[in-house]
Design a protein around this motif. Structure first.
Motif, PDB file in Angstrom:
ATOM      1  N   MET A   1       0.814  -1.192   0.000  1.00 26.91           N
ATOM      2  CA  MET A   1       0.000   0.000   0.000  1.00 26.91           C
ATOM      3  C   MET A   1       0.863   1.263   0.000  1.00 26.91           C
ATOM      4  SD  MET A   1      -3.110   1.091   0.218  1.00 26.91           S
ATOM      5  CE  MET A   1      -4.020   2.455   0.731  1.00 26.91           C
ATOM      6  N   TRP A   2       1.858   1.315   0.909  1.00 28.46           N
ATOM      7  CA  TRP A   2       2.732   2.475   0.977  1.00 28.46           C
ATOM      8  C   TRP A   2       3.573   2.603  -0.283  1.00 28.46           C
ATOM      9  CZ3 TRP A   2       1.907   6.207   4.146  1.00 28.46           C
ATOM     10  CH2 TRP A   2       1.268   5.980   5.360  1.00 28.46           C
ATOM     11  N   GLU A   3       3.925   1.516  -0.873  1.00 26.30           N
ATOM     12  CA  GLU A   3       4.736   1.555  -2.096  1.00 26.30           C
ATOM     13  C   GLU A   3       3.964   2.218  -3.229  1.00 26.30           C
ATOM     14  OE1 GLU A   3       4.989  -2.527  -2.089  1.00 26.30           O
ATOM     15  OE2 GLU A   3       6.488  -2.565  -0.524  1.00 26.30           O
ATOM     16  N   ILE A   4       2.666   1.937  -3.309  1.00 25.74           N
ATOM     17  CA  ILE A   4       1.834   2.541  -4.350  1.00 25.74           C
ATOM     18  C   ILE A   4       1.699   4.046  -4.092  1.00 25.74           C
ATOM     19  CG2 ILE A   4      -0.485   2.612  -5.328  1.00 25.74           C
ATOM     20  CD1 ILE A   4      -0.697  -0.382  -4.747  1.00 25.74           C
ATOM     21  N   ILE A   6       3.798   6.007  -2.448  1.00 27.61           N
ATOM     22  CA  ILE A   6       5.089   6.662  -2.687  1.00 27.61           C
ATOM     23  C   ILE A   6       5.364   6.765  -4.177  1.00 27.61           C
ATOM     24  CG2 ILE A   6       7.585   6.394  -2.407  1.00 27.61           C
ATOM     25  CD1 ILE A   6       7.021   5.288   0.393  1.00 27.61           C
ATOM     26  N   SER A   7       5.073   5.715  -4.939  1.00 30.05           N
ATOM     27  CA  SER A   7       5.311   5.776  -6.380  1.00 30.05           C
ATOM     28  C   SER A   7       4.364   6.777  -7.042  1.00 30.05           C
ATOM     29  CB  SER A   7       5.184   4.396  -7.011  1.00 30.05           C
ATOM     30  OG  SER A   7       3.855   3.923  -6.906  1.00 30.05           O
ATOM     31  N   LEU A   8       3.123   6.855  -6.580  1.00 33.19           N
ATOM     32  CA  LEU A   8       2.178   7.834  -7.118  1.00 33.19           C
ATOM     33  C   LEU A   8       2.629   9.260  -6.795  1.00 33.19           C
ATOM     34  CD1 LEU A   8      -0.496   8.305  -8.580  1.00 33.19           C
ATOM     35  CD2 LEU A   8      -1.639   8.182  -6.375  1.00 33.19           C
ATOM     36  N   LEU A   9       3.089   9.478  -5.568  1.00 32.50           N
ATOM     37  CA  LEU A   9       3.590  10.785  -5.165  1.00 32.50           C
ATOM     38  C   LEU A   9       4.834  11.165  -5.969  1.00 32.50           C
ATOM     39  CD1 LEU A   9       3.225  13.170  -3.252  1.00 32.50           C
ATOM     40  CD2 LEU A   9       4.681  11.972  -1.616  1.00 32.50           C
ATOM     41  N   THR A  10       5.732  10.229  -6.183  1.00 28.66           N
ATOM     42  CA  THR A  10       6.932  10.466  -6.989  1.00 28.66           C
ATOM     43  C   THR A  10       6.555  10.824  -8.419  1.00 28.66           C
ATOM     44  OG1 THR A  10       8.122   8.881  -5.623  1.00 28.66           O
ATOM     45  CG2 THR A  10       9.131   9.476  -7.722  1.00 28.66           C
ATOM     46  N   TRP A  11       5.576  10.098  -8.961  1.00 29.71           N
ATOM     47  CA  TRP A  11       5.123  10.362 -10.316  1.00 29.71           C
ATOM     48  C   TRP A  11       4.511  11.756 -10.420  1.00 29.71           C
ATOM     49  CZ3 TRP A  11       0.376  11.125 -12.779  1.00 29.71           C
ATOM     50  CH2 TRP A  11       0.403  10.996 -14.175  1.00 29.71           C
TER      51      TRP A  11
END
Length: 99
Positions: A1-4, A6-11
């Protein structure tokens, strides 16, 4: 969940940086274009024409003699239209007949 998340925030951060970069490139290209330069020159000319119309007694243009101003062009002393020379610096003025 956190990985998604963080990747969405990075994107999203990356997308914002790309949008800001494209905006900066386009705005700098517009600012330095020949059309912008010409529009700014026209804007200055129109403003000068408006100022000349509002205050015709103090109008000076290239190639023309200034007929009358309420200050001596040499020292800035107050003068009247009938004055033939400056009372402060003795600058001699042209009469309308001389110009």
């Amino acid at each position: 969940m956190w990985e998604i998340a963080i990747s969405l925030l990075t994107w999203l951060v990356g997308l914002c940086l790309v949008i800001m970069l494209v905006y900066w490139i386009v705005s700098s290209a517009i600012d330095s274009s020949k059309l912008t330069t010409e529009v700014n020159e026209l804007k200055q000319l129109v403003q000068q024409l408006i100022n000349d119309r509002e205050n015709p007694a103090n109008t000076t243009r290239q190639g023309q003699i200034e007929i009358f101003t309420d200050q001596c062009p040499a020292c800035g002393a107050s003068i009247s239209e009938e004055t033939t020379s400056c009372p402060e610096c003795d600058l001699v003025f042209l009469s309308k007949a001389d110009s």
